[in-house]
Write a protein that holds these residues in place. Structure first.
Motif, PDB file in Angstrom:
ATOM      1  N   LYS A   1      31.026   9.635 -89.779  1.00  0.00           N
ATOM      2  CA  LYS A   1      30.452  10.234 -90.984  1.00  0.00           C
ATOM      3  C   LYS A   1      31.409  10.040 -92.142  1.00  0.00           C
ATOM      4  O   LYS A   1      32.594  10.358 -92.050  1.00  0.00           O
ATOM      5  CB  LYS A   1      30.207  11.729 -90.749  1.00  0.00           C
ATOM      6  CG  LYS A   1      29.243  12.356 -91.756  1.00  0.00           C
ATOM      7  CD  LYS A   1      28.845  13.749 -91.335  1.00  0.00           C
ATOM      8  CE  LYS A   1      27.822  14.317 -92.307  1.00  0.00           C
ATOM      9  NZ  LYS A   1      27.410  15.678 -91.980  1.00  0.00           N
ATOM     10  N   LYS A   2      30.882   9.414 -93.228  1.00  0.00           N
ATOM     11  CA  LYS A   2      31.722   9.171 -94.408  1.00  0.00           C
ATOM     12  C   LYS A   2      30.933   9.551 -95.638  1.00  0.00           C
ATOM     13  O   LYS A   2      29.809   9.056 -95.833  1.00  0.00           O
ATOM     14  CB  LYS A   2      32.061   7.665 -94.481  1.00  0.00           C
ATOM     15  CG  LYS A   2      33.518   7.338 -94.272  1.00  0.00           C
ATOM     16  CD  LYS A   2      33.902   5.923 -94.632  1.00  0.00           C
ATOM     17  CE  LYS A   2      33.237   4.877 -93.799  1.00  0.00           C
ATOM     18  NZ  LYS A   2      33.728   3.516 -94.056  1.00  0.00           N
ATOM     19  N   ASN A   3      31.519  10.388 -96.468  1.00  0.00           N
ATOM     20  CA  ASN A   3      30.845  10.818 -97.708  1.00  0.00           C
ATOM     21  C   ASN A   3      29.442  11.356 -97.432  1.00  0.00           C
ATOM     22  O   ASN A   3      28.490  11.062 -98.157  1.00  0.00           O
ATOM     23  CB  ASN A   3      30.735   9.649 -98.717  1.00  0.00           C
ATOM     24  CG  ASN A   3      32.090   9.098 -99.086  1.00  0.00           C
ATOM     25  OD1 ASN A   3      33.074   9.832 -99.176  1.00  0.00           O
ATOM     26  ND2 ASN A   3      32.150   7.786 -99.271  1.00  0.00           N
ATOM     27  N   GLY A   4      29.329  12.137 -96.367  1.00  0.00           N
ATOM     28  CA  GLY A   4      28.042  12.765 -96.047  1.00  0.00           C
ATOM     29  C   GLY A   4      27.027  11.825 -95.434  1.00  0.00           C
ATOM     30  O   GLY A   4      25.866  12.210 -95.239  1.00  0.00           O
ATOM     31  N   LYS A   5      27.424  10.572 -95.130  1.00  0.00           N
ATOM     32  CA  LYS A   5      26.468   9.614 -94.546  1.00  0.00           C
ATOM     33  C   LYS A   5      26.966   9.151 -93.187  1.00  0.00           C
ATOM     34  O   LYS A   5      28.162   9.080 -92.937  1.00  0.00           O
ATOM     35  CB  LYS A   5      26.327   8.387 -95.463  1.00  0.00           C
ATOM     36  CG  LYS A   5      25.651   8.695 -96.779  1.00  0.00           C
ATOM     37  CD  LYS A   5      25.496   7.430 -97.601  1.00  0.00           C
ATOM     38  CE  LYS A   5      24.836   7.795 -98.929  1.00  0.00           C
ATOM     39  NZ  LYS A   5      24.721   6.651 -99.808  1.00  0.00           N
TER      40      LYS A   5
END
Lengths: 70, 329
Positions: free
Chosen positions: B314-318
């Motif tokens: 998960k990166k930056n909410g994605k």
């Protein structure tokens, strides 16, 4: 798999006697039949003994790309 | 035409993609490529609008195309015409499985010292259906034969065993294993020659020898020929990660993971029972991350037929897959 459906044709077809209701057809065939149905059960055991249904709705993990005729 | 509706059969599901869309036929296990515009048309509530009303929605720009496409879909048994759409309800969008574990992958090498028969018994108690055993190094076939004994009468429907080729490997031993355990499929990897040995003509069962190698860094193969279309696969992938949902894996050291290539370890089979690990919320997190939520996958038309066990970050909410296919759809 060998297609043995011809063997069981008489068990599959439904007699046209109008006085017998649909759900009683199968019972009347097996009751009246003079044939030995034990062969049918031997067939089922053979199927279970020699193999199993090698099929599932999804694969586990695809790590090899083996084709049918490789 | 004014009061005629066009409906897709309930088993025919339109799925949009970036460049092209498809209609999956869950009964036949096939799919049909269609233009994205047709997908947009089919995404209208077909039970609410007649064909004429649909044409009107597009300002009659595509009347001829809509007529021809609908007829094409009818001719190829993807849809039908009706004057009364009310009786045709869509199936419920749910997936239910009674199994605590659906699939498992175990890895073994020369240093492995966990109790394989005990692991098989634990998986059986959890109603595991699919098992894959990857043996990276040459392994005693008599030991394998004895270790597989818990498979008899177990819940495990299919057990794929990847055996490493070595000069002393005996075809007779492999055939004996397959005949003793009918649910076992053997693939011999790292073989010098490619061949297949027939076990049973009646059931089309073979032992396959392949030059491909199976080792700790072997990556998954993504290929359209390996995609699966079925009712269960579709509904599961709508709600769960079709690869990781109820999957448990044990690597060569006995570490218990969601999948072999993941780094996160939840326990060790030498100290923990599988049943206690799989109930941990952290272990189950990845069960629920569907392809619809993952970048790139969410716009792929094959997202409901592709089984991927990749780890998810998960990166930056994605969400992103650590290992993705290289296909440009």
């Amino acid at each position: 798999m060998i297609d043995d459906s011809e063997k069981y044709k008489d068990l599959i077809s439904i007699p046209e006697h109008p006085s017998i209701s649909y759900d009683l057809h199968k019972i009347s065939i097996s009751h009246q039949s003079k044939k030995n149905n034990s062969k049918r059960f031997i067939y089922m055991k053979k199927y279970r003994g020699e193999g199993s249904i090698l099929d599932f709705y999804k694969p586990n993990s695809n790590i090899l790309s083996i084709k049918e005729n490789d | 035409m004014t009061n005629t509706y066009f409906l897709l059969f309930p088993s025919c599901v339109p799925v949009n993609g970036t460049k092209v869309s498809i209609i999956m036929d869950l009964d036949k296990g096939t799919y049909l490529e269609i233009p994205n515009l047709l997908h947009d048309i089919l995404s209208i509530d077909l039970q609410r609008f007649t064909i004429h009303e649909i044409m009107k929605k597009f300002d009659h720009q595509y009347d001829q195309g809509i007529k021809e496409y609908f007829q094409f879909l009818v001719d190829n048994q993807y849809g039908f015409y009706t004057k009364d759409p009310k009786p045709f309800r869509k199936p419920e969008d749910i997936f239910y499985s009674p199994y605590k574990i659906i699939s498992s992958v175990l890895a073994i090498n020369t240093t492995t010292n966990y109790d394989l028969p005990e692991v098989l018994k634990q998986l059986d108690r959890l109603s595991c259906q699919l098992l894959q055993i990857r043996i990276y190094d040459p392994y005693d076939m008599d030991k394998l034969f004895n270790s597989l004994s818990p498979l008899k009468g177990s819940s495990i429907k299919i057990c794929e065993v990847y055996v490493c080729y070595y000069s002393l490997i005996s075809e007779e031993q492999l055939i004996t294993i397959c005949k003793e355990y009918p649910n076992v499929i053997i693939v011999v990897h790292t073989s010098k020659e490619k061949k297949q040995i027939n076990i049973s003509d009646e059931f089309n069962k073979k032992i396959v020898f392949t030059g491909e190698q199976v080792h700790a860094n072997t990556k998954e193969v993504y290929d359209p020929s390996l995609f699966t279309i079925s009712h269960s696969m579709y509904y599961e992938s709508r709600h769960f990660n079709s690869g990781l949902h109820r999957k448990v894996c044990i690597d060569t050291d006995g570490s218990i993971k969601n999948y072999l290539s993941h780094t996160k370890v939840y326990g060790n089979i030498k100290e923990n029972k599988i049943s206690e690990i799989i109930t941990k919320p952290k272990f189950q997190e990845r069960y629920f991350i569907t392809n619809d939520q993952i970048e790139k996958c969410k716009s792929c038309q094959f997202r409901y037929m592709c089984v991927s066990n990749s780890d998810i970050i998960k990166k930056n909410g994605k969400y992103f897959k650590k290992h993705t296919c290289n296909m440009d759809f």
